[in-house]
Design a protein around this motif. Structure first.
Motif, PDB file in Angstrom:
ATOM      1  N   TYR A 103       0.740  39.149 -97.491  1.00  0.00           N
ATOM      2  CA  TYR A 103       2.115  38.680 -97.727  1.00  0.00           C
ATOM      3  C   TYR A 103       2.432  38.750 -99.217  1.00  0.00           C
ATOM      4  N   ARG A 104       3.674  39.075 -99.498  1.00  0.00           N
ATOM      5  CA  ARG A 104       4.111  39.147-100.896  1.00  0.00           C
ATOM      6  C   ARG A 104       5.505  38.571-101.032  1.00  0.00           C
ATOM      7  N   PHE A 105       5.648  37.663-101.972  1.00  0.00           N
ATOM      8  CA  PHE A 105       6.966  37.098-102.291  1.00  0.00           C
ATOM      9  C   PHE A 105       7.630  37.960-103.351  1.00  0.00           C
ATOM     10  N   VAL A 106       8.874  38.320-103.099  1.00  0.00           N
ATOM     11  CA  VAL A 106       9.644  39.132-104.050  1.00  0.00           C
ATOM     12  C   VAL A 106      10.818  38.287-104.531  1.00  0.00           C
ATOM     13  N   PRO A 107      10.842  37.925-105.819  1.00  0.00           N
ATOM     14  CA  PRO A 107      11.883  37.022-106.320  1.00  0.00           C
ATOM     15  C   PRO A 107      13.243  37.672-106.507  1.00  0.00           C
ATOM     16  N   ASP A 108      13.308  39.014-106.519  1.00  0.00           N
ATOM     17  CA  ASP A 108      14.586  39.703-106.689  1.00  0.00           C
ATOM     18  C   ASP A 108      15.511  39.379-105.512  1.00  0.00           C
ATOM     19  N   THR A 109      16.748  39.061-105.801  1.00  0.00           N
ATOM     20  CA  THR A 109      17.696  38.734-104.735  1.00  0.00           C
ATOM     21  C   THR A 109      18.353  40.004-104.210  1.00  0.00           C
ATOM     22  N   GLN A 110      18.285  40.187-102.890  1.00  0.00           N
ATOM     23  CA  GLN A 110      18.860  41.358-102.234  1.00  0.00           C
ATOM     24  C   GLN A 110      19.492  40.926-100.920  1.00  0.00           C
ATOM     25  N   THR A 111      20.312  41.812-100.346  1.00  0.00           N
ATOM     26  CA  THR A 111      20.826  41.546 -99.006  1.00  0.00           C
ATOM     27  C   THR A 111      19.663  41.680 -98.030  1.00  0.00           C
ATOM     28  N   TRP A 112      19.885  41.247 -96.790  1.00  0.00           N
ATOM     29  CA  TRP A 112      18.796  41.272 -95.802  1.00  0.00           C
ATOM     30  C   TRP A 112      18.304  42.691 -95.551  1.00  0.00           C
ATOM     31  N   ILE A 113      19.199  43.636 -95.364  1.00  0.00           N
ATOM     32  CA  ILE A 113      18.780  45.010 -95.075  1.00  0.00           C
ATOM     33  C   ILE A 113      18.127  45.647 -96.300  1.00  0.00           C
ATOM     34  N   GLU A 114      18.623  45.333 -97.505  1.00  0.00           N
ATOM     35  CA  GLU A 114      17.992  45.843 -98.729  1.00  0.00           C
ATOM     36  C   GLU A 114      16.569  45.297 -98.850  1.00  0.00           C
ATOM     37  N   ALA A 115      16.399  44.029 -98.512  1.00  0.00           N
ATOM     38  CA  ALA A 115      15.073  43.414 -98.589  1.00  0.00           C
ATOM     39  C   ALA A 115      14.109  44.071 -97.602  1.00  0.00           C
ATOM     40  N   GLU A 116      14.587  44.366 -96.379  1.00  0.00           N
ATOM     41  CA  GLU A 116      13.743  45.038 -95.384  1.00  0.00           C
ATOM     42  C   GLU A 116      13.318  46.415 -95.882  1.00  0.00           C
ATOM     43  N   LEU A 117      14.220  47.165 -96.467  1.00  0.00           N
ATOM     44  CA  LEU A 117      13.890  48.496 -96.982  1.00  0.00           C
ATOM     45  C   LEU A 117      12.909  48.403 -98.149  1.00  0.00           C
ATOM     46  N   SER A 118      13.063  47.385 -98.977  1.00  0.00           N
ATOM     47  CA  SER A 118      12.134  47.194-100.101  1.00  0.00           C
ATOM     48  C   SER A 118      10.723  46.919 -99.588  1.00  0.00           C
ATOM     49  N   CYS A 119      10.598  46.102 -98.545  1.00  0.00           N
ATOM     50  CA  CYS A 119       9.279  45.804 -97.971  1.00  0.00           C
ATOM     51  C   CYS A 119       8.631  47.072 -97.428  1.00  0.00           C
ATOM     52  N   GLN A 120       9.423  47.949 -96.822  1.00  0.00           N
ATOM     53  CA  GLN A 120       8.879  49.195 -96.294  1.00  0.00           C
ATOM     54  C   GLN A 120       8.393  50.104 -97.412  1.00  0.00           C
ATOM     55  N   ALA A 146       3.641  28.087-104.137  1.00  0.00           N
ATOM     56  CA  ALA A 146       2.780  28.646-105.178  1.00  0.00           C
ATOM     57  C   ALA A 146       3.573  29.545-106.116  1.00  0.00           C
ATOM     58  N   GLU A 147       4.580  30.195-105.579  1.00  0.00           N
ATOM     59  CA  GLU A 147       5.443  31.073-106.385  1.00  0.00           C
ATOM     60  C   GLU A 147       6.611  30.301-106.993  1.00  0.00           C
ATOM     61  N   GLN A 148       6.632  28.976-106.766  1.00  0.00           N
ATOM     62  CA  GLN A 148       7.662  28.086-107.309  1.00  0.00           C
ATOM     63  C   GLN A 148       9.057  28.498-106.869  1.00  0.00           C
ATOM     64  N   PRO A 211      15.955  35.985-102.388  1.00  0.00           N
ATOM     65  CA  PRO A 211      14.599  36.546-102.503  1.00  0.00           C
ATOM     66  C   PRO A 211      14.021  36.714-101.098  1.00  0.00           C
ATOM     67  N   PHE A 212      12.866  37.343-100.995  1.00  0.00           N
ATOM     68  CA  PHE A 212      12.344  37.627 -99.656  1.00  0.00           C
ATOM     69  C   PHE A 212      10.824  37.688 -99.665  1.00  0.00           C
ATOM     70  N   ILE A 213      10.261  37.691 -98.465  1.00  0.00           N
ATOM     71  CA  ILE A 213       8.816  37.766 -98.328  1.00  0.00           C
ATOM     72  C   ILE A 213       8.471  38.906 -97.375  1.00  0.00           C
ATOM     73  N   CYS A 214       7.579  39.787 -97.830  1.00  0.00           N
ATOM     74  CA  CYS A 214       7.149  40.947 -97.063  1.00  0.00           C
ATOM     75  C   CYS A 214       5.761  40.698 -96.481  1.00  0.00           C
ATOM     76  N   SER A 215       5.439  41.456 -95.436  1.00  0.00           N
ATOM     77  CA  SER A 215       4.087  41.378 -94.875  1.00  0.00           C
ATOM     78  C   SER A 215       3.680  42.736 -94.318  1.00  0.00           C
ATOM     79  N   TYR A 216       2.359  42.936 -94.231  1.00  0.00           N
ATOM     80  CA  TYR A 216       1.810  44.121 -93.588  1.00  0.00           C
ATOM     81  C   TYR A 216       0.364  43.833 -93.238  1.00  0.00           C
ATOM     82  N   LYS A 217      -0.202  44.614 -92.312  1.00  0.00           N
ATOM     83  CA  LYS A 217      -1.606  44.476 -91.963  1.00  0.00           C
ATOM     84  C   LYS A 217      -2.414  45.427 -92.856  1.00  0.00           C
ATOM     85  N   PRO A 218      -3.531  44.929 -93.451  1.00  0.00           N
ATOM     86  CA  PRO A 218      -4.298  45.740 -94.419  1.00  0.00           C
ATOM     87  C   PRO A 218      -4.719  47.111 -93.918  1.00  0.00           C
TER      88      PRO A 218
END
Length: 221
Positions: A103-120, A146-148, A211-218
């Motif tokens: 999991y990764r927290f991304v503090p940059d503010t984006q729209t929902w679809i922009e955030a999904e594309l960033s995670c990909q 933890a990321e405040q 901001p948003f949180i991404c995830s993926y399987k290793p």
């Protein structure tokens, strides 16, 4: 006040009234003298150990303070086990072992679809985070702390395709929810994407920026 614990070296009980005539009345002076002699006898015939200041002691020999310290240590151990770890994830990602995901927290503010594309783009197989258990939901909240981050954060849930049918962007089943009271409410008919804050979820307009949180399987890395 000091407490003296007396360990009796003999197995026979001692008669503390030995030498006192039966039926006699003991006056204050005689009583004090008698107690003084008794204490002297105890000191000579027993092993005495000073154990410190007064404390409530349980039947198992553990003081109340010691029990409280043990419970505190146990709580701290539990807290330490709850702290997100990087595990086998790359730098900037945190590992949730029960779901074998990073999991990764991304503090940059984006729209929902922009955030999904960033995670990909951040990871092969990456998406906005999906949540399937209470423990996983709690893990994400710990990560955000933890990321405040005190903001609403995008997760991968939405009903953009069909009102009332919420789907995860990673294609996983929608088998767990943790909505705020009264949510989702699709306020003014334009709330189709989901954010998390303080472990609770809310549907909000997808065009808002958060901001948003991404995830993926290793193994997908």
């Amino acid at each position: 006040m000091m407490v003296m614990v007396v360990r009796d070296q003999s197995s026979q009980p001692q008669d503390i009234t030995a030498g006192v005539p039966q039926g006699s009345i003991i006056g204050p002076t005689i009583f004090i003298s008698f107690i003084s002699d008794l204490l002297s006898t105890i000191r000579q015939s027993h092993e005495c150990t000073t154990v410190g200041s007064w404390a409530d002691v349980s039947l198992n020999g553990t003081s109340e303070n010691q029990q409280q310290e043990a419970e505190t240590d146990q709580d701290q151990d539990l807290d330490q086990r709850d702290v997100p770890e990087r595990g086998s994830c790359p730098n900037g990602w945190f590992y949730f072992n029960y779901f074998s995901s990073c999991y990764r927290f991304v503090p940059d503010t984006q729209t929902w679809i922009e955030a999904e594309l960033s995670c990909q783009q951040l990871a092969t197989g990456g998406h906005l985070a999906s949540i399937h258990w209470k423990e996983q939901n709690h893990f994400i909240e710990l990560l955000l702390k933890a990321e405040q981050s005190n903001n609403h954060v995008w997760i991968g849930l939405s009903d953009r395709h069909k009102e009332g049918t919420f789907l995860w962007t990673d294609g996983s089943l929608s088998d767990f929810t943790n909505w705020h009271l009264g949510e989702p409410d699709n306020y003014k008919g334009r709330e189709n994407c989901v954010v998390i804050n303080s472990e609770k979820w809310n549907d909000v307009p997808c065009t808002g920026k958060s901001p948003f949180i991404c995830s993926y399987k290793p193994h997908d890395w």
